[in-house]
Design a protein around this motif. Structure first.
Motif, PDB file in Angstrom:
ATOM      1  N   THR A 140       0.810  -1.226   0.000  1.00  0.00           N
ATOM      2  CA  THR A 140       0.000   0.000   0.000  1.00  0.00           C
ATOM      3  C   THR A 140       0.843   1.275   0.000  1.00  0.00           C
ATOM      4  OG1 THR A 140      -0.121  -0.047   2.414  1.00  0.00           O
ATOM      5  CG2 THR A 140      -1.919  -1.134   1.200  1.00  0.00           C
ATOM      6  N   ASP A 141       2.158   1.159  -0.017  1.00  0.00           N
ATOM      7  CA  ASP A 141       3.021   2.339   0.058  1.00  0.00           C
ATOM      8  C   ASP A 141       2.978   3.167  -1.222  1.00  0.00           C
ATOM      9  OD1 ASP A 141       3.858   1.884   2.656  1.00  0.00           O
ATOM     10  OD2 ASP A 141       5.652   0.780   2.051  1.00  0.00           O
TER      11      ASP A 141
ATOM     12  N   ALA B 295      10.611  -1.840  -6.208  1.00  0.00           N
ATOM     13  CA  ALA B 295      11.908  -1.351  -6.715  1.00  0.00           C
ATOM     14  C   ALA B 295      11.900   0.156  -6.986  1.00  0.00           C
ATOM     15  CB  ALA B 295      12.332  -2.135  -7.954  1.00  0.00           C
ATOM     16  N   PRO B 296      10.888   0.691  -7.683  1.00  0.00           N
ATOM     17  CA  PRO B 296      10.892   2.144  -7.903  1.00  0.00           C
ATOM     18  C   PRO B 296      10.763   2.948  -6.607  1.00  0.00           C
ATOM     19  CG  PRO B 296       9.330   1.071  -9.390  1.00  0.00           C
ATOM     20  CD  PRO B 296       9.810   0.037  -8.423  1.00  0.00           C
ATOM     21  N   LEU B 297      10.055   2.405  -5.612  1.00  0.00           N
ATOM     22  CA  LEU B 297       9.917   3.126  -4.345  1.00  0.00           C
ATOM     23  C   LEU B 297      11.219   3.099  -3.542  1.00  0.00           C
ATOM     24  CD1 LEU B 297       6.269   2.189  -3.311  1.00  0.00           C
ATOM     25  CD2 LEU B 297       7.116   4.389  -4.151  1.00  0.00           C
ATOM     26  N   VAL B 298      11.952   2.002  -3.608  1.00  0.00           N
ATOM     27  CA  VAL B 298      13.265   1.947  -2.956  1.00  0.00           C
ATOM     28  C   VAL B 298      14.199   2.958  -3.623  1.00  0.00           C
ATOM     29  CG1 VAL B 298      15.307   0.515  -2.527  1.00  0.00           C
ATOM     30  CG2 VAL B 298      13.019  -0.430  -2.149  1.00  0.00           C
TER      31      VAL B 298
ATOM     32  N   ASP C 177       4.768   7.984   1.356  1.00  0.00           N
ATOM     33  CA  ASP C 177       5.507   7.216   2.365  1.00  0.00           C
ATOM     34  C   ASP C 177       7.007   7.434   2.207  1.00  0.00           C
ATOM     35  OD1 ASP C 177       3.431   5.315   3.776  1.00  0.00           O
ATOM     36  OD2 ASP C 177       2.931   5.342   1.645  1.00  0.00           O
ATOM     37  N   VAL C 178       7.463   7.490   0.965  1.00  0.00           N
ATOM     38  CA  VAL C 178       8.880   7.727   0.680  1.00  0.00           C
ATOM     39  C   VAL C 178       9.326   9.039   1.318  1.00  0.00           C
ATOM     40  CG1 VAL C 178      10.516   8.313  -1.158  1.00  0.00           C
ATOM     41  CG2 VAL C 178       8.956   6.378  -1.450  1.00  0.00           C
ATOM     42  N   GLU C 179       8.602  10.115   1.042  1.00  0.00           N
ATOM     43  CA  GLU C 179       8.977  11.436   1.550  1.00  0.00           C
ATOM     44  C   GLU C 179       8.886  11.508   3.069  1.00  0.00           C
ATOM     45  OE1 GLU C 179      10.416  14.023   0.038  1.00  0.00           O
ATOM     46  OE2 GLU C 179      10.511  12.737  -1.732  1.00  0.00           O
TER      47      GLU C 179
END
Length: 160
Positions: free
Chosen positions: A36-37, A103-106, A41-43
């Protein structure tokens, strides 16, 4: 998004016998991505980790952040942080994001730290990695972006 952060004197990650990422003083960040991220969430997590005061000042108190000490971050993806061990003997990882989402979120998380002027090294997404580190403290924290959105519980603040 869930991170296990460890304050380190140095850390490295090796894939197939080759060191692919290494840092000196800073944070080893084991990063799990939930299905669900989002970019939010990244920021949220990048800002929290960059500003978190877990490095000691000249009096030995936790008053300095990764930014304050000029430290680096080693970001290593780790889907196992979303293991569900409630049933049976084999963990379930259904809460972890699929690789095409994770992968793109990491990568975005590493970029968000770099945008805050933090030097970042990374592992290799999906690879079998060996992580080596020298803990400093040791100081190890677990931070979950979902929990960062929750209101503080009454009485949870300890004044010192």
């Amino acid at each position: 998004m869930r991170a296990v952060i460890q304050r380190v004197r140095e850390a490295s990650v090796t894939v197939a016998g080759e060191v692919v990422g290494a840092i000196g003083n800073g944070l080893l960040i084991l990063l799990g991505v939930c299905h669900t991220d989002t970019a939010e969430d990244v920021e949220l997590l990048a800002e929290k980790i960059a500003q978190l005061r877990i490095f000691s000042d000249h009096e030995g108190k936790f008053n300095l952040s990764l930014l304050d000490v000029g430290g680096a971050a080693l970001v290593v993806s780790q889907f196992t942080l979303y293991a569900d061990t409630r049933k049976g003997r084999r963990p379930s990882f259904t809460a972890a994001a699929r690789p095409e989402i994770a992968a793109p979120l990491v990568d975005a998380f590493a970029a968000a730290l770099r945008a805050r002027n933090i030097p970042v090294a990374t592992g290799v997404f999906g690879a079998m990695m060996q992580v080596a580190l020298i803990n400093d403290g040791p100081v190890t924290l677990v931070i979950d972006s979902a929990e960062l959105r929750l209101p503080r519980r009454a009485g949870s603040r300890v004044d010192s």
